[in-house]
Write a protein that holds these residues in place. Structure first.
Motif, PDB file in Angstrom:
ATOM      1  N   UNK A 123       0.787  -1.227   0.000  1.00  0.00           N
ATOM      2  CA  UNK A 123       0.000   0.000   0.000  1.00  0.00           C
ATOM      3  C   UNK A 123       0.814   1.270   0.000  1.00  0.00           C
ATOM      4  N   UNK A 124       2.131   1.180   0.199  1.00  0.00           N
ATOM      5  CA  UNK A 124       2.987   2.360   0.157  1.00  0.00           C
ATOM      6  C   UNK A 124       3.073   2.933  -1.261  1.00  0.00           C
ATOM      7  N   UNK A 125       3.148   4.251  -1.355  1.00  0.00           N
ATOM      8  CA  UNK A 125       3.471   4.928  -2.609  1.00  0.00           C
ATOM      9  C   UNK A 125       4.984   5.154  -2.622  1.00  0.00           C
ATOM     10  N   UNK A 126       5.630   4.744  -3.709  1.00  0.00           N
ATOM     11  CA  UNK A 126       7.090   4.699  -3.775  1.00  0.00           C
ATOM     12  C   UNK A 126       7.597   5.575  -4.910  1.00  0.00           C
ATOM     13  N   UNK A 127       8.600   6.387  -4.607  1.00  0.00           N
ATOM     14  CA  UNK A 127       9.285   7.203  -5.612  1.00  0.00           C
ATOM     15  C   UNK A 127      10.740   6.753  -5.704  1.00  0.00           C
ATOM     16  N   UNK A 155       2.686  -2.136  -3.960  1.00  0.00           N
ATOM     17  CA  UNK A 155       2.706  -0.681  -3.785  1.00  0.00           C
ATOM     18  C   UNK A 155       1.414  -0.081  -4.343  1.00  0.00           C
ATOM     19  N   UNK A 156       0.935   0.973  -3.710  1.00  0.00           N
ATOM     20  CA  UNK A 156      -0.259   1.639  -4.216  1.00  0.00           C
ATOM     21  C   UNK A 156       0.063   2.446  -5.470  1.00  0.00           C
ATOM     22  N   UNK A 157       1.296   2.930  -5.556  1.00  0.00           N
ATOM     23  CA  UNK A 157       1.721   3.723  -6.708  1.00  0.00           C
ATOM     24  C   UNK A 157       3.241   3.713  -6.758  1.00  0.00           C
ATOM     25  N   UNK A 164      10.145  -2.189  -9.694  1.00  0.00           N
ATOM     26  CA  UNK A 164       9.429  -3.428 -10.008  1.00  0.00           C
ATOM     27  C   UNK A 164       9.155  -4.252  -8.760  1.00  0.00           C
ATOM     28  N   UNK A 165      10.130  -4.307  -7.839  1.00  0.00           N
ATOM     29  CA  UNK A 165       9.915  -5.051  -6.594  1.00  0.00           C
ATOM     30  C   UNK A 165       8.776  -4.438  -5.783  1.00  0.00           C
ATOM     31  N   UNK A 166       8.717  -3.106  -5.764  1.00  0.00           N
ATOM     32  CA  UNK A 166       7.632  -2.434  -5.047  1.00  0.00           C
ATOM     33  C   UNK A 166       6.284  -2.775  -5.683  1.00  0.00           C
ATOM     34  N   UNK A 167       6.243  -2.770  -7.005  1.00  0.00           N
ATOM     35  CA  UNK A 167       4.995  -3.115  -7.706  1.00  0.00           C
ATOM     36  C   UNK A 167       4.571  -4.547  -7.390  1.00  0.00           C
ATOM     37  N   UNK A 184       0.913  12.209  -2.425  1.00  0.00           N
ATOM     38  CA  UNK A 184       2.142  12.107  -1.662  1.00  0.00           C
ATOM     39  C   UNK A 184       2.817  10.752  -1.812  1.00  0.00           C
ATOM     40  N   UNK A 185       3.976  10.617  -1.179  1.00  0.00           N
ATOM     41  CA  UNK A 185       4.743   9.367  -1.220  1.00  0.00           C
ATOM     42  C   UNK A 185       5.056   8.907   0.200  1.00  0.00           C
ATOM     43  N   UNK A 186       5.270   7.604   0.328  1.00  0.00           N
ATOM     44  CA  UNK A 186       5.607   7.016   1.634  1.00  0.00           C
ATOM     45  C   UNK A 186       7.047   6.528   1.692  1.00  0.00           C
ATOM     46  N   UNK A 187       7.603   6.144   0.529  1.00  0.00           N
ATOM     47  CA  UNK A 187       8.963   5.638   0.445  1.00  0.00           C
ATOM     48  C   UNK A 187       9.679   6.347  -0.691  1.00  0.00           C
ATOM     49  N   UNK A 188      10.907   6.786  -0.436  1.00  0.00           N
ATOM     50  CA  UNK A 188      11.758   7.346  -1.488  1.00  0.00           C
ATOM     51  C   UNK A 188      13.068   6.567  -1.517  1.00  0.00           C
TER      52      UNK A 188
END
Length: 343
Positions: free
Chosen positions: A150-154, A175-177, A168-171, A219-223
């Protein structure tokens, strides 16, 4: 035993670069090849890696890895074929991963070599998606940034070797986005169409902060930071409360001759309760078995894709290295020395 080659070529650092590395800072030299002593193996390198961290090793400063020595061969990840062995457990013909790249022949302590299986993946993959690069992405996302579904990752430098794997690993893990930045419109297209990013932008097309806010309106949760500079500042502005950043690299600053200014908005770290954590892949070697098992499965299923930019010939090692620093690669930058082994 077949006769050994009399000599092989190797890249030496001959001057410490000031700013961008120049061709005259390096020399490709011929070196004699001797029989390996007890506990060592002679490897003909087939592929070696050029990586951003190597730029730091060219400076004579104390760091987490010792600087390259002048007039000595440089080092880095390599895969090759054993052509002579004086060590138990290694036979001529074995393929191994080791740390003595930048040369045609490497005299490697057996304890620092790892056998790899060419039937599971192309040998060059052990320098990238199944090697240090892939483990950096895996550990940096899941352990350092504490990614959760569910985290949004940049991801900055998202078309590079590490960044493309992180997204790709986040997807794959829900990941939500997933948003990526890259340095060309072609790379942006690749991120969305091939790697499955939800959004991507060319950082050269406008202010990073504005483009990130447009790509991540919630917004984002992980960068995952491979770049530093304006990308880190933009991420801090876009973070939701409790955001986490993995600071993996700052390639935008590696060739600066003056200290780069820090983000102007660091005060936001307080109110948003952000965590910005640096990472070195060597701290996460305990994850290796789980990483290989999980990533090999994703590769086999087709969920995870990877690219390599291959430069042929040891004589082009300098061009490959500087090209990587300029962002001319898509995925892992590899120097290939050819598959044929001279006996």
């Amino acid at each position: 035993m077949s006769a050994l080659p009399a000599s092989g070529r190797e890249w030496h650092l001959v001057a410490r670069p000031h700013g961008w590395p120049k061709a005259e800072d390096f020399a490709l030299r011929e070196a004699s090849v001797a029989e390996s002593a007890e506990g060592r193996i002679l490897v003909r390198n087939l592929h070696f890696s050029v990586d951003p961290y190597m730029r730091g090793r060219m400076n004579d400063v104390k760091s987490y890895v010792p600087p390259f020595q002048l007039d000595r061969p440089m080092e880095g990840g390599a895969v090759g074929e054993v052509v002579a062995s004086n060590a138990e457990g290694f036979a001529v013909g074995d393929h191994v991963l080791h740390g003595l790249g930048w040369r045609e022949y490497a005299d490697v302590p057996a304890k620092h070599a790892t056998k790899v299986d060419a039937s599971l993946a192309p040998l060059s993959a052990y320098l990238g998606v199944l090697g240090m690069t892939g483990l950096t992405a895996y550990a940096g996302l899941f352990e350092v940034a504490s990614f959760k579904e569910g985290d949004a990752v940049f991801v900055s430098g998202a078309a590079g070797a590490v960044g493309s794997q992180v997204g790709q690993m986040a997807r794959i893990k829900g990941a939500s986005r997933v948003i990526g930045s890259a340095g060309s419109d072609e790379k942006v297209k690749l991120l969305v169409e091939e790697y499955g990013f939800d959004a991507a932008f060319n950082y050269k097309n406008g202010p990073v902060g504005e483009q990130l806010q447009e790509a991540a309106p919630d917004g984002i949760d992980v960068y995952f930071d491979n770049v530093g500079g304006d990308h880190l500042e933009a991420a801090i502005s876009s973070f939701n409360v409790g955001g986490r950043a993995t600071i993996c690299g700052m390639i935008a600053q590696y060739n600066n001759t003056e200290p780069a200014p820090g983000p102007k908005n660091l005060a936001l770290v307080i109110g948003k309760r952000l965590r910005l954590q640096g990472m070195l892949v060597n701290d996460h070697s305990a994850l290796q078995p789980r990483f290989v098992q999980e990533v090999a499965g994703w590769l086999a299923s087709g969920e995870l894709k990877y690219d390599e930019t291959v430069v042929e010939g040891i004589e082009n090692g300098y061009e490959a290295f500087v090209g990587m620093l300029r962002g001319e690669n898509t995925g892992k930058m590899i120097v290939s020395l050819g598959e044929k082994v001279t006996r």
